[in-house]
Design an enzyme around this catalytic site. Sequence first.
Site, short mmCIF file in Angstrom:
data_model
loop_
_atom_site.label_atom_id
_atom_site.label_comp_id
_atom_site.label_asym_id
_atom_site.label_seq_id
_atom_site.Cartn_x
_atom_site.Cartn_y
_atom_site.Cartn_z
N ASP A 175 1.80 -5.96 12.77
CA ASP A 175 2.46 -6.28 11.50
C ASP A 175 3.83 -6.84 11.87
O ASP A 175 4.72 -6.11 12.30
CB ASP A 175 2.56 -4.99 10.68
CG ASP A 175 3.44 -5.15 9.44
OD1 ASP A 175 4.14 -6.17 9.33
OD2 ASP A 175 3.44 -4.23 8.60
N LYS A 182 10.37 -12.97 3.78
CA LYS A 182 11.38 -12.19 4.50
C LYS A 182 12.10 -13.05 5.53
O LYS A 182 13.03 -12.59 6.20
CB LYS A 182 10.72 -10.99 5.20
CG LYS A 182 10.19 -9.94 4.22
CD LYS A 182 9.70 -8.73 4.96
CE LYS A 182 8.81 -7.83 4.13
NZ LYS A 182 9.49 -7.11 3.06
N CYS A 215 8.23 2.30 1.18
CA CYS A 215 6.78 2.18 1.43
C CYS A 215 6.42 2.70 2.81
O CYS A 215 5.56 2.14 3.50
CB CYS A 215 6.29 0.74 1.26
SG CYS A 215 6.61 0.07 -0.35
N GLN A 230 8.73 -7.56 9.76
CA GLN A 230 10.16 -7.36 10.02
C GLN A 230 10.57 -7.95 11.38
O GLN A 230 11.71 -7.76 11.81
CB GLN A 230 10.51 -5.87 9.98
CG GLN A 230 10.24 -5.21 8.66
CD GLN A 230 11.17 -5.68 7.53
OE1 GLN A 230 12.17 -6.35 7.78
NE2 GLN A 230 10.83 -5.37 6.30
N HIS A 242 4.31 0.73 7.52
CA HIS A 242 4.44 0.43 6.09
C HIS A 242 3.08 0.76 5.45
O HIS A 242 2.05 0.64 6.11
CB HIS A 242 4.76 -1.06 5.95
CG HIS A 242 5.05 -1.51 4.55
ND1 HIS A 242 4.07 -1.78 3.64
CD2 HIS A 242 6.23 -1.75 3.93
CE1 HIS A 242 4.64 -2.18 2.50
NE2 HIS A 242 5.94 -2.16 2.65
N1 C6P Z 1 8.65 -4.29 3.24
C1 C6P Z 1 10.76 -3.43 2.45
O1 C6P Z 1 11.66 -3.34 1.61
P1 C6P Z 1 4.65 -7.94 1.71
O2 C6P Z 1 5.03 -7.11 0.53
O3 C6P Z 1 3.16 -8.13 1.81
O4 C6P Z 1 5.42 -9.22 1.83
O5 C6P Z 1 5.11 -7.10 3.00
C2 C6P Z 1 4.67 -5.79 3.18
C3 C6P Z 1 5.28 -5.21 4.41
C4 C6P Z 1 4.49 -4.96 5.50
N2 C6P Z 1 5.00 -4.48 6.64
C5 C6P Z 1 6.30 -4.22 6.79
C6 C6P Z 1 6.82 -3.72 8.09
C7 C6P Z 1 7.17 -4.45 5.71
O6 C6P Z 1 8.48 -4.20 5.85
C8 C6P Z 1 6.65 -4.94 4.48
C9 C6P Z 1 7.53 -5.12 3.30
C10 C6P Z 1 9.62 -4.38 2.19
O7 C6P Z 1 10.78 -2.79 3.50
C11 C6P Z 1 9.04 -4.18 0.82
S1 C6P Z 1 8.31 -2.59 0.62
#
Ligand code: C6P
Length: 414
Positions: A205, A231, A371, A208, A128
């Site tokens: 990270d 999430k 992203c 997910q 991401h």
């Molecule tokens: N992915 C998606 O629709 P935040 O925004 O900080 O809570 O998470 C960012 C982020 C970081 N790593 C991974 C693997 C992610 O999937 C995400 C967030 C969302 O896939 C929003 S772009």
Amino acid sequence: MYQTVSTFDVNKIRNEFPILQQVVNGKPLTYLDNAATSQKPRDVLEVLSRYYQEDNANVHRGIHELSRRATVAYESARERVAEWLGASDRAEIVWTRGTTEAINLVAATWGMDQLTEGDEVLLTIMEHHSNIVPWQLVAKRTGAKLRYIELDAEGKLILDDLDQLLTDRTKLVAMTHVSNALGTVNPVQRVIEAAHAKGALVLLDGAQAVPHMNVDVSALGADFYAFSSHKMCGPTGAGVLWGRKEILEEMSPYQGGGEMIGFVGRDESTWADLPHKFEAGTPNIAGAVGAAAAVDFMEKVGYDGIQEHEAGLLRYALDRMGELKDLTVYGPKTLGERSGVISFALGDAHPHDIATILDSEGVAIRAGHHCAQLVMKHLGVAATTRASFSMYNTTDDVDRLFEGLRVVQGIFGR
Ligand code: C6P
């Protein structure tokens, strides 16, 4: 703390989510955008409401009953997350705004302190943007280099040449546990062992991963783990950086301000002990309390049941969608190597058109680059359509997605 519900009853779980009981565009809502953010169960909503109605005050500051209660709630939430995540000490849990801020914290502190010209940070092209751009910013300022683990045709990491990618200059491997764009579940243990053998640290990270699987950071053996509460049924604006205590101790503070100091002089200051050294300013107290309530909820439902249910949904969805002509599903072919994310193309229909038509059918999914532009480049597309599951989705939801895609095909004349 909570007794796991031994039999997983999706209808009962679904009833815990008030937002799901609504009609959108004249159709019952089918929410399949869970990788973007999950919905919130009553338990979490009630804890948030109760906190604001009964205990709200600033933490660690006031000598009055409400401040004491808010502080206890905030620090107990940290304790709860530490226990759930398998941290060896509550001081290893740093509250952040989310995964993005957690990774930026490590990049801006550990990265700026430790990386020098010619050092290497090993990423994967599956990341991401929040696990790429912070390292690009640090690389620009330090002269460090970024290297990447590539993907094979199925969207799995190519690890055959891992020993060559990890060099004597590799200081960090920063990678996702589970891909948001492909659903790939990565063999992180293997990478951690190889990285540590070369003396590199590992940041995972987990954005997910934690909504779908039990994560124990001590058993995993990584050095940093980042995730977002929103999430996994918790509120937005709250997330966690877990780090090994001895590494966090050595790191510089992230932001300066109230709460993170020991003593402030005219020219210099000293820092508070962990984890408060990294938590400048008034934190998202309700967010932390809500995140801990989400942890309680996940454990109440039980990860075993969640995993089994979501794997069943994935199998059913891939079978059903396989009936559609011109469908390309991206990501690993083996079910055990992927989570409940289905990124796909339907002929040459534009993902945004697919998402708009599905929305008119009451089906919420995501379209775009997610992203993860390096993944899109690898796939040779600008965007994909993505359906992603949570514990409260049903085979009815999958059927409605399938019917919606049939409508798309009808409109595009197939
Ligand atoms: N992915 C998606 O629709 P935040 O925004 O900080 O809570 O998470 C960012 C982020 C970081 N790593 C991974 C693997 C992610 O999937 C995400 C967030 C969302 O896939 C929003 S772009």
